[in-house]
Every structure is written in structure tokens, then in C-alpha cells.
Design an enzyme around this catalytic site. Structure first.
Site, PDB file in Angstrom:
ATOM      1  N   ARG A  70     -15.068  -6.533   1.197  1.00 14.44           N
ATOM      2  CA  ARG A  70     -14.710  -5.733  -0.024  1.00 14.44           C
ATOM      3  C   ARG A  70     -13.333  -5.809  -0.303  1.00 14.44           C
ATOM      4  O   ARG A  70     -12.801  -5.657  -1.498  1.00 14.44           O
ATOM      5  CB  ARG A  70     -15.092  -4.337   0.636  1.00 14.44           C
ATOM      6  N   GLN A 102     -13.043   9.856  -3.687  1.00 16.43           N
ATOM      7  CA  GLN A 102     -13.627   9.199  -2.588  1.00 16.43           C
ATOM      8  C   GLN A 102     -13.567   7.838  -2.297  1.00 16.43           C
ATOM      9  O   GLN A 102     -14.045   7.171  -1.156  1.00 16.43           O
ATOM     10  CB  GLN A 102     -15.152   9.694  -2.248  1.00 16.43           C
ATOM     11  N   VAL A 104     -12.165   3.880  -1.892  1.00 16.12           N
ATOM     12  CA  VAL A 104     -11.056   3.604  -1.266  1.00 16.12           C
ATOM     13  C   VAL A 104     -10.368   2.227  -1.855  1.00 16.12           C
ATOM     14  O   VAL A 104      -9.783   1.485  -1.351  1.00 16.12           O
ATOM     15  CB  VAL A 104     -11.649   3.175   0.138  1.00 16.12           C
ATOM     16  N   HIS A 120     -10.451   9.594   1.219  1.00 16.46           N
ATOM     17  CA  HIS A 120     -11.268   8.611   2.355  1.00 16.46           C
ATOM     18  C   HIS A 120     -10.518   7.384   2.741  1.00 16.46           C
ATOM     19  O   HIS A 120     -10.968   6.687   3.543  1.00 16.46           O
ATOM     20  CB  HIS A 120     -12.745   8.428   1.729  1.00 16.46           C
ATOM     21  N   CYS A 128      -2.550   0.362  12.957  1.00 20.69           N
ATOM     22  CA  CYS A 128      -2.978  -0.036  14.282  1.00 20.69           C
ATOM     23  C   CYS A 128      -3.539   0.757  15.119  1.00 20.69           C
ATOM     24  O   CYS A 128      -3.068   1.922  15.238  1.00 20.69           O
ATOM     25  CB  CYS A 128      -1.590  -0.445  14.768  1.00 20.69           C
ATOM     26  N   CYS A 131      -0.558   1.252  18.208  1.00 20.87           N
ATOM     27  CA  CYS A 131       0.881   1.885  18.003  1.00 20.87           C
ATOM     28  C   CYS A 131       0.658   2.761  16.722  1.00 20.87           C
ATOM     29  O   CYS A 131       1.549   3.661  16.487  1.00 20.87           O
ATOM     30  CB  CYS A 131       2.129   1.086  17.901  1.00 20.87           C
ATOM     31  N   CYS A 147      -1.967  -6.453  15.385  1.00 23.47           N
ATOM     32  CA  CYS A 147      -0.671  -5.772  15.027  1.00 23.47           C
ATOM     33  C   CYS A 147       0.550  -6.793  15.262  1.00 23.47           C
ATOM     34  O   CYS A 147       0.375  -7.450  16.432  1.00 23.47           O
ATOM     35  CB  CYS A 147      -0.459  -4.421  15.833  1.00 23.47           C
ATOM     36  N   ASN A 213     -22.612  11.491 -14.501  1.00 18.47           N
ATOM     37  CA  ASN A 213     -23.153  10.553 -13.823  1.00 18.47           C
ATOM     38  C   ASN A 213     -24.573   9.702 -14.244  1.00 18.47           C
ATOM     39  O   ASN A 213     -25.102  10.197 -15.366  1.00 18.47           O
ATOM     40  CB  ASN A 213     -23.929  11.325 -12.329  1.00 18.47           C
TER      41      ASN A 213
HETATM   42  C1  BV8 Z   1     -16.791  14.471   8.862  1.00 20.22           C
HETATM   43  C2  BV8 Z   1     -15.030   5.222   3.735  1.00 20.22           C
HETATM   44  C3  BV8 Z   1     -16.485  15.421  10.899  1.00 20.22           C
HETATM   45  C4  BV8 Z   1     -15.730   4.139   4.187  1.00 20.22           C
HETATM   46  C5  BV8 Z   1     -16.637   6.969   3.612  1.00 20.22           C
HETATM   47  C6  BV8 Z   1     -25.939  15.383   8.009  1.00 20.22           C
HETATM   48  C7  BV8 Z   1     -25.827  16.270   6.762  1.00 20.22           C
HETATM   49  C8  BV8 Z   1     -24.629  16.693   6.291  1.00 20.22           C
HETATM   50  C9  BV8 Z   1     -23.588  16.023   6.696  1.00 20.22           C
HETATM   51  C10 BV8 Z   1     -23.567  15.221   7.511  1.00 20.22           C
HETATM   52  C11 BV8 Z   1     -24.624  14.757   8.347  1.00 20.22           C
HETATM   53  N1  BV8 Z   1     -24.687  14.134   9.381  1.00 20.22           N
HETATM   54  C12 BV8 Z   1     -23.210  13.911   9.130  1.00 20.22           C
HETATM   55  C13 BV8 Z   1     -22.596  14.388   8.325  1.00 20.22           C
HETATM   56  C14 BV8 Z   1     -21.325  14.277   7.854  1.00 20.22           C
HETATM   57  C15 BV8 Z   1     -21.044  13.109   7.166  1.00 20.22           C
HETATM   58  C16 BV8 Z   1     -21.674  12.925   6.211  1.00 20.22           C
HETATM   59  O1  BV8 Z   1     -21.627  13.556   4.959  1.00 20.22           O
HETATM   60  N2  BV8 Z   1     -22.931  12.102   6.162  1.00 20.22           N
HETATM   61  C17 BV8 Z   1     -23.591  11.744   4.915  1.00 20.22           C
HETATM   62  C18 BV8 Z   1     -24.086  10.385   4.564  1.00 20.22           C
HETATM   63  C19 BV8 Z   1     -24.912  12.689   5.123  1.00 20.22           C
HETATM   64  N3  BV8 Z   1     -19.340  12.970   6.795  1.00 20.22           N
HETATM   65  C20 BV8 Z   1     -18.538  12.555   7.536  1.00 20.22           C
HETATM   66  O2  BV8 Z   1     -18.846  11.871   8.628  1.00 20.22           O
HETATM   67  C21 BV8 Z   1     -17.197  12.900   7.298  1.00 20.22           C
HETATM   68  N4  BV8 Z   1     -16.624  13.225   8.395  1.00 20.22           N
HETATM   69  O3  BV8 Z   1     -17.600  15.172   8.559  1.00 20.22           O
HETATM   70  O4  BV8 Z   1     -16.218  14.523  10.072  1.00 20.22           O
HETATM   71  C22 BV8 Z   1     -15.097  16.151  11.653  1.00 20.22           C
HETATM   72  C23 BV8 Z   1     -14.341  16.919  11.117  1.00 20.22           C
HETATM   73  C24 BV8 Z   1     -13.041  17.077  11.979  1.00 20.22           C
HETATM   74  C25 BV8 Z   1     -12.825  16.520  12.818  1.00 20.22           C
HETATM   75  C26 BV8 Z   1     -13.536  15.263  13.317  1.00 20.22           C
HETATM   76  C27 BV8 Z   1     -14.774  15.084  12.531  1.00 20.22           C
HETATM   77  C28 BV8 Z   1     -16.676  11.531   6.876  1.00 20.22           C
HETATM   78  C29 BV8 Z   1     -17.012  10.985   5.302  1.00 20.22           C
HETATM   79  C30 BV8 Z   1     -16.302  10.073   4.940  1.00 20.22           C
HETATM   80  C31 BV8 Z   1     -17.256   8.614   5.220  1.00 20.22           C
HETATM   81  N5  BV8 Z   1     -16.377   7.631   4.644  1.00 20.22           N
HETATM   82  N6  BV8 Z   1     -16.008   6.137   2.755  1.00 20.22           N
HETATM   83  C32 BV8 Z   1     -16.033   2.809   3.237  1.00 20.22           C
HETATM   84  O5  BV8 Z   1     -15.746   3.414   1.900  1.00 20.22           O
HETATM   85  O6  BV8 Z   1     -16.280   2.070   3.876  1.00 20.22           O
HETATM   86  S1  BV8 Z   1     -17.857   7.666   2.736  1.00 20.22           S
HETATM   87  C33 BV8 Z   1     -18.700   6.642   1.328  1.00 20.22           C
HETATM   88  O7  BV8 Z   1     -19.560   7.258   0.720  1.00 20.22           O
HETATM   89  C34 BV8 Z   1     -17.448   6.142   0.313  1.00 20.22           C
HETATM   90  O8  BV8 Z   1     -16.316   6.735   0.410  1.00 20.22           O
HETATM   91  C35 BV8 Z   1     -18.210   6.520  -0.914  1.00 20.22           C
HETATM   92  O9  BV8 Z   1     -17.129   7.006  -1.656  1.00 20.22           O
HETATM   93  C36 BV8 Z   1     -18.965   7.933  -0.273  1.00 20.22           C
HETATM   94  C37 BV8 Z   1     -19.527   8.816  -1.378  1.00 20.22           C
HETATM   95  O10 BV8 Z   1     -20.652   7.737  -1.974  1.00 20.22           O
HETATM   96  P1  BV8 Z   1     -20.685   7.874  -3.666  1.00 20.22           P
HETATM   97  O11 BV8 Z   1     -18.982   7.678  -3.907  1.00 20.22           O
HETATM   98  O12 BV8 Z   1     -21.089   8.988  -4.211  1.00 20.22           O
HETATM   99  O13 BV8 Z   1     -21.380   6.575  -4.034  1.00 20.22           O
HETATM  100  P2  BV8 Z   1     -22.780   6.556  -4.045  1.00 20.22           P
HETATM  101  O14 BV8 Z   1     -23.050   5.060  -3.889  1.00 20.22           O
HETATM  102  O15 BV8 Z   1     -23.351   7.346  -3.016  1.00 20.22           O
HETATM  103  O16 BV8 Z   1     -23.149   7.139  -5.399  1.00 20.22           O
HETATM  104  C38 BV8 Z   1     -22.789   6.453  -6.651  1.00 20.22           C
HETATM  105  C39 BV8 Z   1     -23.186   7.360  -7.717  1.00 20.22           C
HETATM  106  O17 BV8 Z   1     -22.635   6.793  -8.941  1.00 20.22           O
HETATM  107  C40 BV8 Z   1     -24.545   7.467  -8.019  1.00 20.22           C
HETATM  108  O18 BV8 Z   1     -24.733   8.881  -8.245  1.00 20.22           O
HETATM  109  C41 BV8 Z   1     -24.833   6.753  -9.130  1.00 20.22           C
HETATM  110  O19 BV8 Z   1     -25.901   7.259 -10.082  1.00 20.22           O
HETATM  111  C42 BV8 Z   1     -23.743   6.884  -9.974  1.00 20.22           C
HETATM  112  N7  BV8 Z   1     -23.246   5.879 -11.023  1.00 20.22           N
HETATM  113  C43 BV8 Z   1     -23.583   4.453 -10.618  1.00 20.22           C
HETATM  114  N8  BV8 Z   1     -23.066   3.755 -11.973  1.00 20.22           N
HETATM  115  C44 BV8 Z   1     -22.370   4.633 -12.568  1.00 20.22           C
HETATM  116  C45 BV8 Z   1     -22.654   5.989 -12.096  1.00 20.22           C
HETATM  117  N9  BV8 Z   1     -21.887   7.243 -12.638  1.00 20.22           N
HETATM  118  C46 BV8 Z   1     -21.365   6.792 -13.845  1.00 20.22           C
HETATM  119  N10 BV8 Z   1     -21.373   6.000 -14.623  1.00 20.22           N
HETATM  120  C47 BV8 Z   1     -21.858   4.628 -13.732  1.00 20.22           C
HETATM  121  N11 BV8 Z   1     -21.454   3.515 -14.610  1.00 20.22           N
HETATM  122 ZN    ZN Z   2       0.529  -1.777  16.816  1.00 19.02          ZN
END
Ligand code: BV8
Ligand code: ZN
Length: 240
Positions: A70, A102, A104, A120, A128, A131, A147, A213
Site C-alpha cells: 500500500r 479514517q 491512512v 487511524h 519505532c 524508542c 530503527c 456513498n
Molecule cells: C478499538 C488502519 C479499543 C489499518 C483501521 C465488534 C463490534 C463492534 C466493534 C468491534 C467488534 N469487534 C472489535 C471491534 C472494534 C473494532 C471494530 O470496529 N471492528 C469492526 C471490523 C467490527 N475497532 C477497533 O479495534 C478500533 N480500536 O476499538 O480499540 C480500545 C480502546 C481503548 C484502548 C485500547 C483499545 C480500531 C479501529 C481502527 C482499525 N484500523 N485502519 C489500515 O488501514 O490498514 S480501520 C480500516 O477500516 C481503515 O482505516 C478504513 O478506513 C476503515 C473503515 O473502512 P472504510 O473506510 O469504511 O472502507 P470500506 O472499504 O469498509 O468501505 C468503503 C465504502 O466506500 C463502502 O461503503 C463503499 O460503498 C463506498 N464507496 C466505494 N467507492 C465509492 C464509495 N463511496 C463513494 N464514492 C465511491 N467512488
Molecule cells: Zn528506535
């Protein structure tokens, strides 16, 4: 569609404060694949399996391959007209505008948006694991980048699943949604929390929520106005 487009433009024209939440969909027209559109698989893995601390501990090379693939687009991908429409909206609203993303991929910043909250993290930045130093890297990284100062393994400076979001950035996002009277949600499937929770929060604060969307999402049934279509087509029309 025309009537709801007019209504959305009307809401934005009369808005005191506007907050925007974007997801992978706004970058789709820049050639950046979304996560869940095409089954959300990368080489047979779901993003929820690869983007986790456990996966990184278990197989850092595989996780770095996912991110280096990516990162390869970092210098070649360009913002599209949807990103530029949000730059124009910010130009008109100034500090009454906040863009929460959201994504990156850094495309909002590349387009010229300034008031951007990358909740995100950002794939251009590494951190790192030893550190904690952070730096932006646009060069091709090896499968296991180390690092320069302490020789520990580097990781992408983004939020993995089960990791908390950066406190200060998240707090600013909540303040922006709390204060807004119009919340524009673009290109997100509204599946990932706590980001998706901002939509419910905006509605609870009596803001109007406009969704742009390609398809229906987890939020479509609760938003004020749902505009179905490509963000690259709809956002410039609304701004115009
Ligand atoms: C946390 C970085 C706690 C990585 C990302 C069960 C139920 C509910 C929640 C949870 C659960 N189990 C676990 C959880 C929590 C979990 C979560 O939500 N899981 C989901 C899968 C259920 N969340 C977490 O773990 C978060 N942290 O809760 O921590 C905590 C709190 C305190 C202290 C310690 C811990 C962390 C969430 C962040 C994860 N990292 N990204 C990377 O990018 O590699 S999230 C990842 O998904 C991306 O960032 C992305 O942005 C994000 C959301 O996806 P979308 O952006 O919506 O993209 P997607 O493909 O899904 O959809 C695209 C949309 O665009 C579609 O609707 C499509 O129709 C539309 N589209 C397409 N083309 C177009 C369009 N629209 C318009 N025009 C177009 N041309
Ligand atoms: Zn370091």
C-alpha cells in the site's frame, strides 16, 4: 436525487459548523482499493486479520508486505475531484470546518486540506517499537525495517484493530462533531468503531447527517439525507 442534492447543498450553505468523516470510498476514484468493497480480501486475508498487533507479532514480514504494497502507491496516487471539493468547502468555511478521516493514504493533505484529523494514523509515517521515534518515510522499505537509532523493528504509524486511537486526535474529532450542525459522511461503510460512532453522536446532538456513498451502508437508515453515487460526482455538485 436532484431534490435531495439541493437539500444537502441548502443544509451546508446555512451551516454554522461542518464536520466531515471520510472513509476508503473517497479514495476509490484515485485507484486506492477499498477494504470491504471487493470482499475486503488482500491475498486471501481480511484486513481485520492483517491489521492487528497479534498478526504483527506473529508474522511481521507478512504484515510489512501488506503495508509496503500500500505504501508503494504513496508517491504515485493523486487526490481526485472528491478530495478537491472538500478543500473548496474548507476554503469557504475556514475554522468552522473540520475533516475527520479514517483513511491512512494522506490524499486529503496532498489535495491541500489543512484542518484534517487522521484518526487511524498515516501510512507515510513509521514508528519505532523500541524508542517510539516517528518519521515520515517515502522510500521503499525492506520487509523488516529497523530503527536507525536503536535498531528495533519499525511499524507503520497507524491504528490497528484492538488498538486505541491517538487520544488527542480523537478528542478533537469528538469536539468537532459535538459542535457541528451538519455532518457530511463520505465513502465509509460505517462498520469500524469508534469512527462510525461519530454518526450516532452527531444525530444525538441534533446535527443533520448527509451521507454520500455508492451503496447503502450500516448508517443509511438513520442519516438525514442519503445521496447515492460516486463521491467524485456528488461532492463537486454539492459544492457548486
Ligand atoms: C478499538 C488502519 C479499543 C489499518 C483501521 C465488534 C463490534 C463492534 C466493534 C468491534 C467488534 N469487534 C472489535 C471491534 C472494534 C473494532 C471494530 O470496529 N471492528 C469492526 C471490523 C467490527 N475497532 C477497533 O479495534 C478500533 N480500536 O476499538 O480499540 C480500545 C480502546 C481503548 C484502548 C485500547 C483499545 C480500531 C479501529 C481502527 C482499525 N484500523 N485502519 C489500515 O488501514 O490498514 S480501520 C480500516 O477500516 C481503515 O482505516 C478504513 O478506513 C476503515 C473503515 O473502512 P472504510 O473506510 O469504511 O472502507 P470500506 O472499504 O469498509 O468501505 C468503503 C465504502 O466506500 C463502502 O461503503 C463503499 O460503498 C463506498 N464507496 C466505494 N467507492 C465509492 C464509495 N463511496 C463513494 N464514492 C465511491 N467512488
Ligand atoms: Zn528506535
Amino acid at each position: 436525487m436532484d431534490e435531495s442534492l439541493q437539500k444537502a447543498a441548502e443544509l451546508l450553505r446555512n451551516a454554522q459548523r461542518v464536520a466531515v468523516l471520510t472513509g476508503a470510498g473517497i479514495s476509490a476514484e484515485s485507484g486506492v482499493p477499498t477494504f470491504r468493497g471487493q470482499g475486503g480480501l488482500w491475498e486471501g486475508h481480511r484486513v481485520e486479520e492483517v491489521a492487528t498487533p497479534r498478526a504483527f507479532l506473529r508474522d511481521p514480514t507478512m504484515v510489512w508486505r501488506f503495508y509496503n504494497q500500500r505504501r508503494a502507491g504513496l508517491t504515485t496516487i493523486e487526490p481526485n475531484v472528491g478530495h478537491h471539493a472538500l478543500v473548496e468547502l474548507e476554503r469557504r468555511l475556514g475554522d468552522r470546518f473540520t475533516l475527520i478521516t479514517q483513511n491512512v493514504d494522506g490524499l486529503h493533505l496532498k489535495a491541500g486540506s489543512q484542518r484534517v484529523l487522521e484518526i487511524h494514523g498515516a501510512i507515510r509515517r513509521v514508528r519505532c517499537t523500541g524508542c517510539g521515534m516517528k518519521e515520515e518515510r517515502y522510500d521503499v522499505l525492506p520487509d523488516l525495517p529497523k530503527c536507525k537509532t536503536c535498531d528495533a523493528l519499525l511499524r507503520p504509524d497507524i491504528v490497528w484493530f484492538e488498538e486505541g486511537l491517538p487520544q488527542d486526535v480523537w478528542a478533537q474529532a469528538e469536539v468537532a462533531v459535538d459542535a457541528c450542525d451538519v455532518f457530511l459522511v463520505v465513502g465509509t461503510s460505517a462498520v469500524v468503531y469508534p469512527a462510525a460512532g461519530l454518526i450516532h453522536y452527531a444525530l444525538a446532538k441534533k446535527a443533520s447527517v448527509i451521507e454520500v456513498n455508492l451503496d447503502r451502508t450500516e448508517a443509511t437508515h438513520i442519516v438525514t439525507i442519503a445521496l447515492q453515487g460516486r463521491s467524485g460526482e456528488i461532492l463537486p455538485q454539492i459544492v457548486k
